[in-house]
Design a protein around this motif. Structure first.
Motif, mmCIF file in Angstrom:
data_model
loop_
_atom_site.group_PDB
_atom_site.id
_atom_site.type_symbol
_atom_site.label_atom_id
_atom_site.label_comp_id
_atom_site.label_asym_id
_atom_site.label_seq_id
_atom_site.Cartn_x
_atom_site.Cartn_y
_atom_site.Cartn_z
ATOM 1 N N CYS A 34 0.833 -1.203 0.000
ATOM 2 C CA CYS A 34 0.000 0.000 0.000
ATOM 3 C C CYS A 34 0.867 1.252 0.000
ATOM 4 O O CYS A 34 0.622 2.205 -0.753
ATOM 5 C CB CYS A 34 -0.894 0.026 1.235
ATOM 6 S SG CYS A 34 -2.186 -1.211 1.294
ATOM 7 N N PRO A 83 -3.903 -1.846 -1.575
ATOM 8 C CA PRO A 83 -3.128 -0.862 -2.349
ATOM 9 C C PRO A 83 -3.989 -0.050 -3.301
ATOM 10 O O PRO A 83 -3.652 1.098 -3.620
ATOM 11 C CB PRO A 83 -2.106 -1.725 -3.099
ATOM 12 C CG PRO A 83 -2.589 -3.126 -3.007
ATOM 13 C CD PRO A 83 -3.394 -3.217 -1.763
ATOM 14 N N TYR A 86 -5.081 3.264 -1.844
ATOM 15 C CA TYR A 86 -4.056 4.296 -1.783
ATOM 16 C C TYR A 86 -3.759 4.901 -3.146
ATOM 17 O O TYR A 86 -3.066 5.919 -3.229
ATOM 18 C CB TYR A 86 -2.790 3.721 -1.150
ATOM 19 C CG TYR A 86 -2.956 3.487 0.330
ATOM 20 C CD1 TYR A 86 -2.382 4.334 1.254
ATOM 21 C CD2 TYR A 86 -3.728 2.422 0.790
ATOM 22 C CE1 TYR A 86 -2.559 4.132 2.616
ATOM 23 C CE2 TYR A 86 -3.911 2.218 2.143
ATOM 24 C CZ TYR A 86 -3.329 3.072 3.052
ATOM 25 O OH TYR A 86 -3.521 2.874 4.401
#
Length: 235
Positions: A34, A83, A86
């Protein structure tokens, strides 16, 4: 010749002398994946914290709050531990206060180090190239899961150690185990990782997209470092 050594879980990091060394934190599923993805695609900075309430405090000051407990989104947080969260447009240009079960704890346990990096398969080669410029001893801290080693983190540690062999001497049995594991798995990481216990905790999250994404090598040409404000930023 400087050395590289693997620490198999954050519970063992106290056995290592950190002063003057570089610690590379990896928590493949999913904290450092992330962090790397976010900083590579526009997140301004990520502050790794241990406590949920510390994230809430910064959230009240305009930061985004991100992370997980036991692989689940924390109530009231803006971002989970995928991830893909983000990399969303709302995260670009923002600072994120992040807490996770293992990864951010590993960062905070490594504060005695001369330099702290965060890495995952997504920025493997960029991290190797940066370490080559430092001429310092390196410890790769595989965050693991609640004090136990995590297969995904150990394999990444092996990949990183293998990539650094030309300029760093590999030391310690755990390092050689990690390299041997990666050597076996590297032909098909996704297939090999089907035996990982943490994968089974996560495979139904984010529609199953997270696992293959976190195992994809060199998606980003970015190095992630903890700065003097104790925020992770892209170099």
């Amino acid at each position: 010749m400087n050395t590289i050594e693997v620490c198999l879980t954050h519970e063992l990091i106290h056995q290592h002398e950190l002063e003057g060394k570089v610690v590379v934190i990896t928590d493949v599923f999913r904290a450092t994946s992330c962090i790397v993805a976010g900083l590579a695609t526009g997140v301004k900075a990520i502050k790794p914290l241990i406590e949920v309430e510390d994230c809430r405090t910064l959230q009240a000051e305009g930061w985004l709050a991100g992370g997980e407990r036991h692989a689940q989104l924390i109530e009231g947080f803006d971002l989970d531990n995928s991830p893909f969260s983000y990399m969303e447009e709302r995260a670009k240009g923002k600072k994120v206060a992040m807490t996770t079960t293992n990864g951010t704890l590993a960062v905070n346990k490594s504060m005695a180090a001369d330099e702290i990096l965060a890495a995952s398969f997504g920025n493997l080669t960029a991290t190797v190239s940066y370490l080559k410029t430092l001429q310092k001893d390196v410890i790769v801290l595989a965050a693991g899961w609640k004090g136990r080693p995590g297969l995904e983190d150990v394999l990444f540690a092996g990949a990183l150690a293998l990539g650094c062999q030309e300029f760093l001497q590999t030391v310690g049995d755990s390092t050689h185990l990690a390299i041997a594991g990666y050597d076996v798995a590297k032909g098909n990481l996704l297939e090999y990782m089907q035996r990982a216990s943490h994968l089974h905790r996560l495979k139904n999250l984010s529609g199953g997209k997270d696992i293959p994404f976190c195992l994809e090598i060199d998606q980003f040409d970015v190095v992630v470092k903890l700065n003097e404000a104790k925020e992770l930023v892209a170099l």
